[in-house]
Design a protein around this motif. Structure first.
Motif, short mmCIF file in Angstrom:
data_model
loop_
_atom_site.label_atom_id
_atom_site.label_comp_id
_atom_site.label_asym_id
_atom_site.label_seq_id
_atom_site.Cartn_x
_atom_site.Cartn_y
_atom_site.Cartn_z
N TYR A 48 0.82 -1.21 0.00
CA TYR A 48 0.00 0.00 0.00
C TYR A 48 0.86 1.26 0.00
CZ TYR A 48 -3.51 -3.43 1.43
OH TYR A 48 -4.32 -4.52 1.51
N LYS A 52 1.30 4.22 -2.81
CA LYS A 52 1.08 5.64 -2.51
C LYS A 52 2.25 6.49 -3.01
CE LYS A 52 -1.82 4.52 1.45
NZ LYS A 52 -1.93 4.35 2.92
N VAL A 95 0.94 7.98 8.73
CA VAL A 95 1.62 6.87 9.42
C VAL A 95 0.83 5.62 9.08
CG1 VAL A 95 2.40 5.91 11.60
CG2 VAL A 95 2.35 8.40 11.28
N GLN A 96 1.43 4.73 8.32
CA GLN A 96 0.71 3.54 7.87
C GLN A 96 0.32 2.67 9.07
OE1 GLN A 96 -0.22 3.15 4.77
NE2 GLN A 96 -1.05 1.10 4.85
N LEU A 97 -0.92 2.25 9.12
CA LEU A 97 -1.41 1.36 10.16
C LEU A 97 -1.51 -0.05 9.56
CD1 LEU A 97 -4.25 3.64 11.58
CD2 LEU A 97 -1.91 3.42 12.42
N ASP A 119 -4.76 11.73 6.45
CA ASP A 119 -5.55 10.52 6.69
C ASP A 119 -6.88 10.86 7.36
OD1 ASP A 119 -4.59 8.07 5.77
OD2 ASP A 119 -3.08 7.92 7.35
N ILE A 234 -10.26 -6.48 1.93
CA ILE A 234 -9.16 -6.88 1.06
C ILE A 234 -8.24 -7.77 1.90
CG2 ILE A 234 -7.97 -4.67 1.42
CD1 ILE A 234 -6.97 -5.10 -1.59
N ARG A 244 1.60 -14.62 -6.89
CA ARG A 244 2.16 -14.11 -5.64
C ARG A 244 1.95 -15.07 -4.46
NH1 ARG A 244 0.33 -7.77 -5.53
NH2 ARG A 244 -1.70 -8.56 -6.15
N LEU A 248 -6.59 -12.06 -3.50
CA LEU A 248 -7.21 -11.00 -2.71
C LEU A 248 -8.70 -11.29 -2.63
CD1 LEU A 248 -5.38 -7.87 -4.16
CD2 LEU A 248 -4.99 -8.96 -1.94
N PRO A 268 -9.73 -7.13 -6.48
CA PRO A 268 -9.22 -5.76 -6.45
C PRO A 268 -9.87 -4.88 -7.52
CG PRO A 268 -7.66 -7.23 -7.55
CD PRO A 268 -8.79 -8.09 -7.07
N GLY A 269 -9.47 -3.62 -7.57
CA GLY A 269 -9.94 -2.71 -8.62
C GLY A 269 -11.18 -1.90 -8.25
N GLY A 272 -9.98 -0.06 -3.19
CA GLY A 272 -8.54 0.09 -2.94
C GLY A 272 -7.92 1.25 -3.72
N PRO A 273 -8.02 1.24 -5.05
CA PRO A 273 -7.45 2.33 -5.83
C PRO A 273 -8.07 3.70 -5.50
CG PRO A 273 -7.99 0.47 -7.26
CD PRO A 273 -8.51 0.14 -5.90
N ILE A 276 -6.38 5.43 -2.56
CA ILE A 276 -5.15 6.13 -2.91
C ILE A 276 -5.47 7.46 -3.59
CG2 ILE A 276 -3.05 5.97 -4.32
CD1 ILE A 276 -2.80 3.13 -3.40
N1 LIG Z 1 -2.55 5.36 7.81
C1 LIG Z 1 -3.17 4.54 6.96
N2 LIG Z 1 -3.86 5.06 5.91
C2 LIG Z 1 -4.49 4.24 5.03
O1 LIG Z 1 -5.13 4.72 4.08
C3 LIG Z 1 -4.38 2.82 5.20
C4 LIG Z 1 -3.65 2.34 6.30
N3 LIG Z 1 -3.06 3.22 7.16
N4 LIG Z 1 -3.56 1.00 6.52
C5 LIG Z 1 -4.14 0.02 5.66
C6 LIG Z 1 -5.31 0.57 4.86
C7 LIG Z 1 -5.58 -0.20 3.58
N5 LIG Z 1 -5.30 0.72 2.49
C8 LIG Z 1 -5.32 0.36 1.14
C9 LIG Z 1 -4.74 1.14 0.15
C10 LIG Z 1 -4.68 0.72 -1.17
C11 LIG Z 1 -5.23 -0.47 -1.56
C12 LIG Z 1 -5.12 -0.91 -2.98
O2 LIG Z 1 -4.55 -0.26 -3.81
N6 LIG Z 1 -5.65 -2.09 -3.35
C13 LIG Z 1 -5.56 -2.66 -4.67
C14 LIG Z 1 -4.79 -3.96 -4.68
C15 LIG Z 1 -3.48 -3.90 -3.95
C16 LIG Z 1 -2.81 -5.29 -3.84
O3 LIG Z 1 -2.44 -5.83 -4.87
O4 LIG Z 1 -2.68 -5.80 -2.70
C17 LIG Z 1 -6.97 -2.96 -5.20
O5 LIG Z 1 -7.88 -3.13 -4.36
O6 LIG Z 1 -7.15 -3.02 -6.40
C18 LIG Z 1 -5.84 -1.26 -0.60
C19 LIG Z 1 -5.89 -0.83 0.74
C20 LIG Z 1 -4.93 1.91 3.01
N7 LIG Z 1 -4.96 1.90 4.35
#
Ligand SMILES: Nc1nc(=O)c2c([nH]1)NC[C@@H]1CN(c3ccc(C(=O)N[C@@H](CCC(=O)O)C(=O)O)cc3)C=[N+]21
Length: 291
Positions: A48, A52, A95-97, A119, A234, A244, A248, A268-269, A272-273, A276
């Motif tokens: 993730y 970003k 700060v990623q959780l 956030d 997800i 991989r 998902l 996905p798709g 999640g996107p 971001i």
């Molecule tokens: N401080 C913080 N802010 C967040 O926004 C945050 C976080 N912590 N912790 C975890 C969650 C989860 N999250 C995602 C971001 C992108 C996809 C994403 O791009 N997903 C793609 C697939 C990605 C893959 O291949 O694993 C999709 O759904 O198509 C998913 C989940 C943000 N989070």
């Protein structure tokens, strides 16, 4: 059944931002700068945060990735945040959780200056959101609202059932859907682990937002014909047939549920996107407000 295409809407949102950044550059102004802190080496978090940072590059933002060992002290992490708070060039801090167990999420979230809280997790941001005041909206719920807006889905008067009450998705989603906005203006039911008649409530829903983190939890027998289904789940499920080594899975059993829906998000798709894209919007706004 129509697909709410998160990939497509996210790309459109990023294209818009790209043009705006080019304008800032042409005017000799500073470009938005996102600082992301990643503690430890959780595989999903790496993915993730990586995407970003990549997205920042794609649209012309500056980005800084601060990587810290998972043994880092809480104090050191708080100190790092304070440095970024004081760094005039940094517009947004994330700060990623999840964080390692010895670190308090609450202390960390509280340490981020509200003007850089892209956030939207700081109590000041949450308070403003609840009051419908301009603020940073948490990226996942924000992304879902952007997607509904993009497809011009009129949610006024709908009954929305949100499954999950987390601070980062379920709770803020329930607030946004009930607000006097469009999309919004829904009657909202928020469900959680103590909810007794979940299936009956879901069957009454015009919109279901599944955000509980249990793969394929929502099945066809829980969904009314014509419902809009938003899948926030997800989860990585081991699958040897995948490149991989995992597949998902969303919180919705897509194959059985989708034929009943008017609209549905894939995983996905989907969401999640959009998460971001919404984070990028927040970062752009942080930059504009400050400069
Ligand atoms: N401080 C913080 N802010 C967040 O926004 C945050 C976080 N912590 N912790 C975890 C969650 C989860 N999250 C995602 C971001 C992108 C996809 C994403 O791009 N997903 C793609 C697939 C990605 C893959 O291949 O694993 C999709 O759904 O198509 C998913 C989940 C943000 N989070």
């Amino acid at each position: 059944m129509k697909i709410l295409d998160g990939q497509l809407v996210s790309q459109a949102t990023k294209d818009e931002l790209k043009i705006k950044v080019a304008q800032l550059v042409a005017e000799g102004k500073k470009v938005p700068h996102l600082a992301a802190i990643l503690v430890g080496t959780n595989g999903a978090s790496e993915t993730y945060v990586g995407s970003k940072v990549r997205t920042c590059e794609e649209i012309g933002f500056r980005s800084t990735l601060v990587r810290l060992e998972d043994t880092i002290s809480e104090y050191k992490l708080l100190e790092t945040i304070e440095q970024l708070n004081n760094d005039m060039d940094v517009d947004g801090i994330l700060v990623q959780l999840p964080l390692p167990k010895h670190i308090s999420d609450e202390k960390v979230i509280n340490a981020i200056h509200p003007s850089k809280d892209v956030d939207g997790f700081h109590p000041v941001s949450v308070g403003k959101m609840v009051q419908s005041l301009p603020t940073f909206i948490p990226a996942t719920p924000h992304g879902i609202m952007l997607m509904l807006e993009h497809y011009k889905i009129n949610t006024k008067g709908m009954h929305a059932v949100v499954i999950g009450r987390s601070n980062i998705v379920g709770r803020p989603m329930s607030i946004l859907l009930s607000a006097n906005t469009n999309p919004g203006n829904c009657t909202v039911t928020i469900c959680h682990s103590a909810t007794k008649n979940l299936k009956e409530l879901c069957l009454q829903a015009d919109i279901i937002v599944a955000a509980l983190g249990r793969p394929e939890f929502v099945t066809a027998d829980m969904v009314k014909d014509g419902a809009i289904v938003i899948d926030v789940g997800i989860t990585r499920v081991a699958d040897a047939t995948k490149k991989r080594g995992y597949a998902l899975k969303g919180d919705v059993q897509f194959d059985t549920v989708s034929p009943k829906c008017s609209w549905i998000t894939p995983v996905p798709g989907g969401v999640g996107p959009m998460t971001i894209a919404a984070l990028m919007k927040n970062t752009y706004n942080a930059c504009l407000t400050k400069h």
